[in-house]
Design an enzyme around this catalytic site. Structure first.
Site, mmCIF file in Angstrom:
data_model
loop_
_atom_site.group_PDB
_atom_site.id
_atom_site.type_symbol
_atom_site.label_atom_id
_atom_site.label_comp_id
_atom_site.label_asym_id
_atom_site.label_seq_id
_atom_site.Cartn_x
_atom_site.Cartn_y
_atom_site.Cartn_z
ATOM 1 N NE ARG A 120 15.531 23.010 8.262
ATOM 2 C CZ ARG A 120 15.235 23.627 9.407
ATOM 3 N NH1 ARG A 120 14.293 24.538 9.429
ATOM 4 N NH2 ARG A 120 15.876 23.334 10.501
ATOM 5 C CE LYS A 185 9.494 27.779 4.528
ATOM 6 N NZ LYS A 185 9.851 26.682 5.438
ATOM 7 N NE ARG A 318 7.172 27.185 17.179
ATOM 8 C CZ ARG A 318 6.820 26.104 17.872
ATOM 9 N NH1 ARG A 318 6.011 26.203 18.884
ATOM 10 N NH2 ARG A 318 7.269 24.922 17.540
HETATM 11 C C1 BTN Z 1 11.611 23.735 4.184
HETATM 12 O O1 BTN Z 1 11.002 22.901 4.866
HETATM 13 O O2 BTN Z 1 11.507 24.940 4.412
HETATM 14 C C2 BTN Z 1 12.514 23.275 3.059
HETATM 15 C C3 BTN Z 1 11.708 22.992 1.827
HETATM 16 C C4 BTN Z 1 12.537 22.494 0.668
HETATM 17 C C5 BTN Z 1 11.664 22.106 -0.499
HETATM 18 C C6 BTN Z 1 12.480 21.839 -1.721
HETATM 19 S S1 BTN Z 1 11.504 21.791 -3.199
HETATM 20 C C7 BTN Z 1 12.886 21.224 -4.099
HETATM 21 C C8 BTN Z 1 13.595 20.218 -3.221
HETATM 22 N N1 BTN Z 1 13.001 18.895 -3.383
HETATM 23 C C9 BTN Z 1 12.398 18.477 -2.259
HETATM 24 O O3 BTN Z 1 11.824 17.398 -2.132
HETATM 25 N N2 BTN Z 1 12.549 19.406 -1.311
HETATM 26 C C10 BTN Z 1 13.286 20.562 -1.752
#
Ligand code: BTN
Length: 321
Positions: A120, A185, A318
């Site tokens: 994100r 996390k 946060r």
């Molecule tokens: C976050 O920032 O918390 C969300 C992370 C999401 C990562 C996943 S891995 C599978 C899918 N492909 C990506 O490029 N991103 C999501």
């Protein structure tokens, strides 16, 4: 020769000399050395035991398309267009390409590693090979873009349900959709929408990153954990996890379509890691005590001036230190 073939050979945990591997695979020792270097770059944890050879630090739990499809089909009649790939830029990007080509209705992609995994707010997503889950699904939702409101929270509930079913309880949720275990996390969800809207149908590309076997990740700055670190008494199989997650996400998406966000609100609230905690938003400009989510999925902070609802995507929350 693919690194995966060599890793599969090393998966017995024994030390294999460069010469014995070279003879077995009919290549030179230099070729073996090159494959080992490539595998190390991909994130496989291989030890070089001086004068003896190569050994895997821990067995690799490879993804297996056949096992995943069989597991999903045994609990659901849903046809599954699943691709298991060794390496991809991003599983979300791949699902977007599949949807754009219109080849399958509900594409699902999982990969051993991602070269450009995205999180994100434009953050990269750490994606070492063979360690974690990188899973994306293309969901088609009717009702236009407003029908997608609350979906990312619903997905958090679906992932938490799946992990608890497999023994990881208690699993927490940090608004809007981080998956937490023991205050750190363990996974995150990225929802991206496909631009085109046909007959009110929206394509939501749902990407889940879940730390499974990972024990080191110097690049990650926030507090993180993995299932193996947090729940070491259990044996974690990525194939079992992927199957259970696919089923749980697909079921949650169906239920979301019929009953909406209301059907998930209490399940989300019961896992809220911010509840009753002193938290801040907008770089400290807004401070208050976490009250949970409102009917639309906004996060409510009790401030000295009253309750303030924070919209998803607007700002991040946060813990106040
Ligand atoms: C976050 O920032 O918390 C969300 C992370 C999401 C990562 C996943 S891995 C599978 C899918 N492909 C990506 O490029 N991103 C999501």
């Amino acid at each position: 020769m693919k690194a995966k073939v060599l890793i599969t050979r090393l998966n017995d945990g024994k030390i294999h000399s460069g010469q014995s591997l070279a003879t077995e695979f009919g290549v030179s020792r230099t070729a073996i050395w090159k494959i080992i270097q490539r595998a190390l770059k991909e994130g496989f944890n291989i030890r070089t035991v001086r004068g003896h050879g190569y050994q895997l630090a821990s067995p690799v739990d490879f993804l297996d398309q056949e096992i995943i499809v069989k597991n999903v089909e045994s609990v659901s009649s849903r046809p599954l267009a699943l691709s298991v790939v060794d390496e991809i830029d991003s599983t979300n990007a791949e699902v977007m390409r599949l949807l754009a080509r219109g080849e399958c209705v509900t594409p699902v992609v999982t990969a051993e590693t991602q070269t450009a995994g995205r999180g994100r707010r434009g953050q990269p997503w750490c994606s070492p090979a063979g360690e974690n889950i990188y899973l994306s699904m293309g969901l088609s939702l009717s009702g236009g873009f407003s029908a997608v409101d609350g979906l990312s929270l619903v997905l958090g509930v679906a992932v938490a349900d799946a992990l608890e079913y497999l023994g990881a309880a208690p699993v927490g949720l940090k608004w809007p959709n981080d998956i937490f275990i023991d205050g750190a996390k363990v996974g995150g969800i990225l929802v991206e929408l496909q631009g085109e809207l046909q007959d009110g149908v929206v394509h939501a590309i749902v990407g889940l990153g879940l730390n499974v076997h990972m024990t080191a990740a110097p690049a990650i700055e926030q507090a993180w954990t993995s299932l193996a670190l947090a729940r070491p008494q259990l044996t974690w199989s990525r194939n079992a996890l992927v199957s259970t997650l696919i089923t749980s996400i697909a079921d949650a998406s169906d239920k979301f379509q019929s009953v909406g966000f209301a059907g998930f609100r209490s399940s989300w609230q019961s896992r809220d890691v911010f509840f009753s905690r002193h938290i801040m938003a907008r770089d400290g400009e807004l401070q208050g005590v976490g009250q949970g989510i409102d009917h639309s999925g906004n996060y409510v902070l009790r401030t000295i001036e009253g309750d303030v609802a924070v919209r998803s995507g607007e700002i991040s929350l946060r813990f106040a230190s």
